[in-house]
Structure formats: structure tokens, C-alpha cells
Design a protein around this motif. Structure first.
Motif: not given
Lengths: 756, 139
Positions: A150, A228, A230, A251-253, A255, A431-433, A441, A443, A527-529, B55-57, B105, B107, B109-111, B118, B123
């Protein structure tokens, strides 16, 4: 008595004076300093730099940047701050104003100058005596999506290249854009870097790259802004501050918090402190004015709107009861906290330590924030910390880090969780975020102690073995904590009690809510964020636990008696002490009989492994530069009998990367001399005589002074006799002179002939 | 001075301009082409809006495999945003037919199960692009 200190002595003294009154009222790091600031740009070309193989980058890059600097450079060299922006559109169409990811910009398009988006920060830092460089990385942004790393290696190399440029421009290369303006003005061994977003991971890569080259530059502090992470490289050995904006729509999680989390315990040699800042109403882009909609010609966007509406709960700027910062507040907030970090770790202005170490949780006024809008966490240096329970494995449910037993009583649930491998997810089955600290998964995340209660008698307790029970050497107990929003969905802020119990059973309690707002229910419903579970530091002074023997504390108990029900996650339970460890400035003085000469003997004591440096002020301003000394055990000769205040300022270079200053002052009474001083004059000789380029003085003390007069009685040379050989300036023509050696016993006059 | 005035006016007008907006995660996306190029298989996704240049992937999920390397573009004449993922041919060959294809965009690591939720719940930042089949290469 007024003490006049020249040059850097004055700076050192001012630093000292600003450190120690600081605890009572923390100064505001966001205010402008005294320097007038000039901004200049440099542009060596859009594709002028072909990076080395280490960059893993297939194209040429631009060499473009800006510099903010004090208009008066005479007191340099100045410490250096370098900014690296993140990924953003690189060009815009001059006709349609639409933006894109081209580089170099084709005809009809112009570059988007992301590197100029931090000018407000650069201006603040430069006004305090820093040289602030901000560099363009558009070439990387244009293609980094197609690169397996990246573009992170390229970012690290590009930063290093700009440091190389500036090393040249500040030393021998006067052919650059600034000619000789910056020669001698940049301290390339005292550098702080800030990277925003992908730039955040980029400056971490740069630190690694710089180290791989043998550390040609002294990178002393790194600030990662909504970064980030990554590739999950872990930064060790350099103080770090990571900032998470709660309303980050990009970069909503969040990280980047891994930069803090991952480095806590994994390298036993790492002594660098780490900090984390959570800003509850900040988004990703508004830290950069070029990325801010309405403040630049093209490409600005509120990243929260990438996903959600303007009226979304909490983070939507137009929502009822919104928690969002407007663009002014967001920049003001960063403009307070980023300087606080750099001015501590680069400027050694320890008056801002209470902000970074949560002694003061009230935000600086210039940040425009209230308590509850920003949370600071810290992980103290290993030299300032005793880990009671790192909560870093399943075993920590029964045995803590110092091998004491861990028990709980009656809790609805208690578990070590969150790491992902072999650990449950703390009940946050979402969710991860929404759980940035947790693993996912493939990490790893932070292991935490999850505790849920529903009765006031329930508790969680760590026992301290005898070898660690003397916690009186520490000043605070602290831990990170968050409400578990999945198990405790609504209600007011949670609260509980921390109780310390000593070896005879006496106990003392403190209510957590008196020291933090961190036990809040995280806002947002996307939800999700949102909401997001973020750990924040709680710190309670041990001095508040009265009526017990802090030298023999046997148990630390969390007693859940303040909220009827609750669920929290806890990590990093530790005792900590002040960043400036124990060191003792002290000296003895001895007046040589019947003289004005005083022998000072330094008896200062350093903390274990710390190193001390000294600055003496003898309290006799009339002696000019000779009123100070940096020797360990100096001798000073006063000019007359009298009462003087002699001070020893001790600078302690501590193992935890802090530089601390303390002092010892005494009154020195010099009695009037009796007898005939000339009888005690030492036997002093000068040779060769006639002399040509140098003069040797035999029999003088290192503090004695040689003054050379010409035949007109004018002083043509005055110097301390620090060694036997004294160079004679070429400007002195051949002729006859008088050489006067001033000693503690009086003056010796010699005839001196110079023959060129 | 004239240039500065011009820029100020443009910035002032910005709020009323209708520009192609980067980054609407809520925009639709579809799989437009899957093409073999040497040792690489390129998955090209298109959207009626530009993809986020942030900046995210962007992540292409196929079953439990994730792919990151991509290039993106926006055609101002056709108003089509493109995102082309580059997948190693060996990785492509190892993919299992019938697995779900998702674009996200972030996420990363999500299953697969989470991604189904989602997209089922619409979502933002996630798109379901159908089921994978090796025959897709002929598309």
C-alpha cells in the motif's frame, strides 16, 4: 537576586522554571508562542525523485513541501517536526473542479496540495521555536492501491529523502531553494514526525527505515493521526501518540489504536511511553484543511457522509444532540493535543506532562473541548510502572502478573477476552469496527478482563505478593476501562469503587467516577460502525488512599457497589510513578581560606541508570560568562566579599526518555580578606615570549582569566585559561602587550611580545 | 491577486456546485469484467459514482479469501467509476465455486457470514456481487 543567564543556559533555566510549578495549573499547549512565523515552499519537481529499491515503488515521486520557521533564526538550531499527509485525491480538473487520482497532473488539471492542510499546526509549532516541514506524497497516493504494501515503504523512504534534503540544506548544500538560510538551523537529532491516515503508518515505516540505516536522524517522537495499520508493524523505543476520531467515516475501525496496543508488552527492552487520544466528535478528514469541504477548491469531503446521513445519531453534524465537532473545533482540538505531545517529547517542556498522563483530564481551553469530549490514555515507561495485572492471557483470571492470586465474588460473568486466539470476544458479538481493540480473523487484539455485575457486594480482587507490597514508591494506580455496550446497553455512566487493603486489614476506598468520565455509554446507533468500544485510562492518586500502610498493600479490589448493574472491560492494571523519577540535586561548598575562591563539590544523586548534567550559576552577574559553569565540580572566584546565591541546576536524562530538571541553591557568604594577597599569588609564567601564534600559561587555575592589553590600554583578548595552550588571534599585530592573569588571589601582570 | 480572488470565488461557489462526489459507499457496484492477463486475473467493478479515494482499503472477498491490490479510476465523460482488482492466477485457481463475492470498503477482517448480514441489511460500504464460479473468467 536577579540571575542573568546567557544563551542556552537561559533556555534551560526557563525550561526548569516552567516544569515545576506546572502541576497546579497546566499551561495551554495550543496557544501561539513568541516567534513570528514565516512559511516557505519548495518544489524540485513532480517526478524529480527516483526512490531506491527499498521503497518498492516503481515510479518517480515529487519533491514538494513547505516549511514553517521562526523569522528570527539566530537562536537555532531548532528542533524539527515533519508532517506526512494521507491518501486523498491528487489532482483536480481546472474546469469542472472534479478530483481524481492522477499523478503527475495532466494538462488542464492542478495538484491538490494535501501537505498544506496542516499549516495551522505548523504555525503553532513554529511559533514555539520549531522548524516544521510538511511534504507532498501524491505520487504514492496515485498508485498505492496496486502495491502489496500500500505504498508504506515508499512513504518511509520519501520521508527519509526529505530529511536528507534538509540535512543538506542545513549544512553544506547551499545550492538548494533556500541557499544558506537554514545552515546550522535544524537539529536533525531532535525530530518529531506526524502522519495522518496512511501517512500515520508511513511515519512508522520511516522510523524503521531510519533505524535500518543506522539512525542518521534522531526521531524522538511519533504522532499517528487517525492512522491505518494495514501491515501491523510495531513501533518500539520511540514515544508514540495515536489519535482516534470516534466519528471516523474512512478508517472506521480505528485500527491505528493497534500501534499503542501492540507495543505495550511485546518488547521487554522498550522503555518508550505510549499515549492514545480518543476524540468523541472528530471525523477523519477535517484535521486537514485541504480535505475539509468548503475550505479548498476541490476534493474536500466529510468522510462521515461516505456511509451515513448528516442527521445520523451522534456523528451526523445535523443530528439532534449531535456529538460532532465542527471544523473549527476539530482543528482547535488537534492544535492543542499535538503540540502538547511534541513539546513534551521534542521540546522537553514537561509542564504538559499532566495532559499526556491524565493528571489533568480537563482539556486545554484552546482545544474548545469539554471533559467528556476527549479521553487520553497512557502506557507508562517500563521504568515507571509495576504491572499488577496485564490481563494478557486466560491465566490472568486466576494469577496476575506479579504472581498474586486473582479472585472474583458473585459476578454475573468474568472472563479474559478480546485477543481472538483462544479467547472469547467479550460478549461483543458484533462487527470489528465496533470493537477496535479486539482481534479478528487472523489478527490479534487486546486481552481484557470482562466483568458483569448485578449486586453491590460483588467484587474482583488482585492479591499482591509480599515482594511487591510496597507501593509507596508509586504515585498512582491506573487501568484502562470501557463500558461493554453489548451487555450494558443503556443508563447513566457506570461507577464502581477501588479499594486497597493493607497487610493488617485496614482499607481505603476511592470512587472511580471522581477521577474519570470514561465509564460512559458509547454513543451512536449505526450497526457495523457505532457504538465503538474504546478503552480509556483511569488514574487515581495513591495519596487519596488514606489510613492504610501503602508500604504493605496486600489487595486491590474493584467493588461494584456504585451502579446496580454494569458490565465493563478492563486492561493494564498497574501502579505508576511520575515520569521524572527520583534524583537529588545537592552540593557542598568550601571557601579557600583568605580568598574569594570557592570550591564547589557536586553531591547530586541520579536515579538508577539515569545520567545527570549540570549547570551552575554562581550568583554574580557581574562576572558575565564566568558566572556559569557546566563542570561537575567547578571552582569560582568571586570578585569581592559579600553574600551570593549559588545554584546548581541538574538535568536528568532518564531511562524513560524524559529529560527532567531540578535544582539546589545555597547562600554563600564570602568574608573580607585579611593579610597580603600578593604573598599568596601563585607562580605564573608565560611562554614563549616573544610569542607568535599561541601562548602557554604555566601555574594558572582553569578558572583564571587571561586579559591582554595593547599599549593604549585596550583589551585585545580575554579568555579563561581552560588549558595550558591559548591560541593568539591572527588579528593581533606584532608589538608589545601587557598580559594580566586574574586569579583567586589577585592579578599577575606580565610583559608580552608578539612577533608575527 | 487575480488568481487568489478567482480561487476564493470558486470555493465560495463550491457548495452549490454539482460535482461527481467521491466516496459514496452507498452507491451501487457491479462486477463488469473478469479478464486473465498473464499470471493475473483482473476483476473490474464499476459504479455510477466514483469509488472512494480515501485511506481505507477496498477489499474483494471471495469466500474466506480477501484481495486488496487494485487500481481505481473515474471516467468524467461516461460518469463511471472503476475498480480493478488484481488476483494472482494461482489464487484464482484455488477459489471454490459457489462462494459469495463481496466488495467492502474496509471491513477486511469480517467473516463471510458477517458480510452476508452486511449486504442483507444494506449496511453502507458493502456490496454483494453474486456467487463465484471459475466460469466467470469468460465473462
Amino acid at each position: 537576586m536577579k540571575i542573568i543567564l546567557p544563551g542556552f543556559f537561559l533556555v534551560l533555566l526557563l525550561t526548569f522554571l516552567s516544569v515545576f510549578p506546572a502541576i497546579a495549573q497546566v499551561p495551554d499547549p495550543g496557544l501561539l508562542g513568541t516567534h513570528t512565523v514565516i512559511k516557505a515552499e519548495y518544489n524540485l519537481g513532480d517526478t524529480s525523485y527516483l526512490p531506491p529499491a527499498a521503497a518498492m515503488f516503481p515510479k518517480k515521486m515529487e519533491e514538494i513541501g513547505s516549511v514553517h520557521y521562526p523569522s528570527d533564526l539566530s537562536s537555532g538550531p531548532f528542533p524539527v517536526i515533519l508532517f506526512l499527509h494521507g491518501r486523498h485525491s491528487t489532482c483536480y480538473n481546472l474546469t469542472t473542479l472534479s478530483d481524481n487520482g492522477n499523478w503527475p497532473c495532466p494538462a488542464g488539471q492542478a495538484p491538490i496540495t494535501s501537505y498544506e492542510g496542516y499549516d495551522y499546526l505548523a504555525n503553532t509549532m513554529a511559533s514555539h521555536g520549531y522548524i516544521v516541514i510538511s511534504i507532498s506524497a501524491n505520487a504514492i497516493n496515485a498508485i498505492d492501491g496496486s502495491l502489496s504494501d500500500y505504498g508504506m515503504n515508499a512513504r518511509g523512504v520519501l520521508v527519509q529523502h526529505h530529511l536528507d534534503l534538509w540535512k543538506g540544506w542545513s549544512t553544506t548544500d547551499t545550492s538548494g531553494p533556500f541557499h544558506s538560510l537554514f545552515v546550522g538551523k535544524l537539529n536533525m537529532q531532535n525530530i518529531g514526525t506526524m502522519g495522518h491516515s496512511r501517512g500515520g503508518e508511513g511515519v512508522v515505516f520511516n522510523a524503521e527505515y531510519n533505524a535500518s540505516l543506522g539512525s542518521p536522524y534522531g526521531i524522538k517522537a511519533i504522532f499517528t493521526l487517525a492512522p491505518v495499520d494495514f501491515l501491523r508493524h510495531v513501533l518500539y523505543g520511540i514515544p508514540l501518540c495515536d489519535l482516534s476520531p470516534y466519528c471516523d467515516g474512512d478508517v472506521n475501525d480505528l485500527q491505528g489504536v493497534h500501534f499503542y496496543d501492540d507495543a505495550r508488552y511485546s518488547d521487554t527492552a522498550d522503555a518508550a511511553p505510549k499515549h492514545h487520544i480518543l476524540m468523541m466528535g472528530a471525523d477523519h478528514d477535517l484535521f486537514n484543511t485541504v480535505w475539509t469541504p468548503g475550505s479548498y477548491i476541490a476534493g474536500g469531503f466529510d468522510d462521515w457522509l461516505y456511509s451515513y446521513s448528516n442527521t445520523a445519531t451522534w456523528c451526523g453534524a445535523g443530528a439532534s444532540g449531535t456529538g460532532r465537532f465542527d471544523t473549527t473545533v476539530q482543528k482547535a482540538a488537534l492544535n492543542a493535543y499535538l503540540p502538547a505531545f511534541f513539546r513534551v517529547y521534542i521540546g522537553h517542556e514537561n509542564q504538559f506532562v499532566p495532559i499526556l498522563f491524565t493528571d489533568s483530564i480537563a482539556p486545554p481551553a484552546s482545544s474548545m473541548l469539554d471533559t467528556g469530549q476527549v479521553y487520553v490514555s497512557f502506557h507508562a515507561s517500563k521504568y515507571n510502572r509495576l504491572d499488577l495485572n496485564r490481563t494478557d492471557s486466560l491465566d490472568r483470571m486466576t494469577t496476575n502478573t506479579v504472581a498474586g492470586t486473582v479472585t472474583e465474588s458473585g459476578l454475573v460473568s468474568s472472563q479474559v477476552c478480546g485477543n481472538y486466539l483462544m479467547e472469547p470476544d467479550c460478549g461483543i458479538t458484533t462487527y470489528k469496527a465496533m470493537k477496535p481493540h479486539n482481534g479478528g480473523a487472523g489478527t490479534l487484539g487486546v486481552s481484557m478482563m470482562g466483568m458483569q455485575w448485578n449486586d453491590s457486594v460483588q467484587y474482583y480482587m488482585n492479591t499482591i505478593p509480599a515482594a511487591y507490597q510496597n507501593i509507596s514508591v508509586y504515585t498512582d494506580i491506573n487501568f484502562r476501562v470501557s463500558v461493554n455496550f453489548k451487555q450494558q446497553t443503556t443508563g447513566p455512566n457506570l461507577n464502581f469503587t477501588v479499594e486497597l487493603i493493607d497487610s493488617v486489614g485496614d482499607s481505603s476506598r476511592q470512587v472511580v467516577a471522581n477521577y474519570t468520565n470514561a465509564l460512559f455509554h458509547q454513543p451512536g446507533t449505526q450497526t457495523g460502525d457505532l457504538p465503538k468500544m474504546m478503552l480509556n485510562t483511569v488514574k487515581i492518586p495513591l495519596s487519596k488512599f488514606t489510613g492504610i500502610n501503602l508500604a504493605k498493600v496486600r489487595k486491590v479490589k474493584f467493588l461494584f457497589n456504585k451502579s446496580d448493574t454494569g458490565s465493563i472491560l478492563v486492561s493494564d492494571l498497574a501502579f505508576t510513578n511520575p515520569v521524572c523519577g527520583t534524583f537529588t540535586p545537592a552540593y557542598k561548598d568550601s571557601i579557600v581560606h583568605n580568598t574569594y575562591k570557592v570550591i564547589f563539590t557536586n553531591t547530586s544523586i541520579a536515579g538508577n541508570g539515569d545520567s545527570l548534567r549540570y549547570l551552575w550559576n554562581f550568583g554574580q552577574p557581574g562576572s558575565g560568562v564566568y558566572d556559569t559553569s557546566t563542570l561537575t565540580n567547578p571552582i569560582h572566584t568571586y570578585s569581592a566579599a559579600g553574600t551570593y546565591t549559588a545554584c546548581l541546576y541538574v538535568t536528568s536524562y532518564q531511562k524513560n526518555d524524559f529529560i527532567c530538571v531540578d535544582s539546589a541553591c545555597k547562600t554563600i557568604v564570602i568574608p573580607t580578606r585579611t593579610g597580603v594577597p600578593s604573598l599568596q599569588l601563585p607562580q605564573i609564567s608565560i611562554y614563549p615570549n616573544p610569542a607568535k601564534n599561541y601562548l602557554m600559561v604555566n601555574g594558572a587555575e582553569p578558572t583564571d582569566v587571561l586579559t591582554v592589553f595593547n599599549l593604549y590600554g585596550q583589551v585585545v583578548l580575554k579568555t579563561t585559561i581552560t588549558g595550558q595552550t591559548l591560541p593568539l588571534p591572527e588579528s593581533l599585530p606584532s608589538g608589545v602587550y601587557s598580559a594580566v592573569i586574574t586569579t583567586g588571589f589577585g592579578k599577575v601582570v606580565k610583559k608580552l611580545v608578539i612577533e608575527r | 491577486m487575480k488568481n487568489r480572488t478567482f480561487i476564493i470565488i470558486l470555493v465560495a461557489l463550491l457548495g452549490s456546485c454539482t460535482l461527481p462526489v467521491y466516496g459514496q459507499k452507498t452507491a451501487s457496484a457491479s462486477l463488469a469484467a473478469v479478464i486473465e492477463k498473464g499470471n493475473t486475473v483482473e476483476f473490474t467493478l464499476t459504479s455510477s459514482r466514483p469509488f472512494v479515494f480515501g485511506n481505507n482499503r477496498y477489499v474483494l472477498h471471495i469466500g474466506d479469501k480477501v484481495f486488496f491490490r487494485n487500481r481505481q479510476s473515474y471516467d468524467e465523460t461516461t460518469l463511471v467509476g472503476s475498480l480493478t482488482f488484481m488476483v494472482d492466477k494461482n489464487d484464482f485457481n484455488a477459489l471454490q465455486n459457489g462462494k459469495g463475492i463481496y466488495l467492502t470498503y474496509g471491513y477486511a477482517e469480517e467473516t463471510e457470514q458477517a458480510l452476508e448480514e452486511f449486504t442483507k441489511n444494506k449496511f453502507p460500504g458493502s456490496w454483494s456481487l453474486g456467487k463465484f464460479s471459475k466460469d466467470i473468467l469468460s465473462k
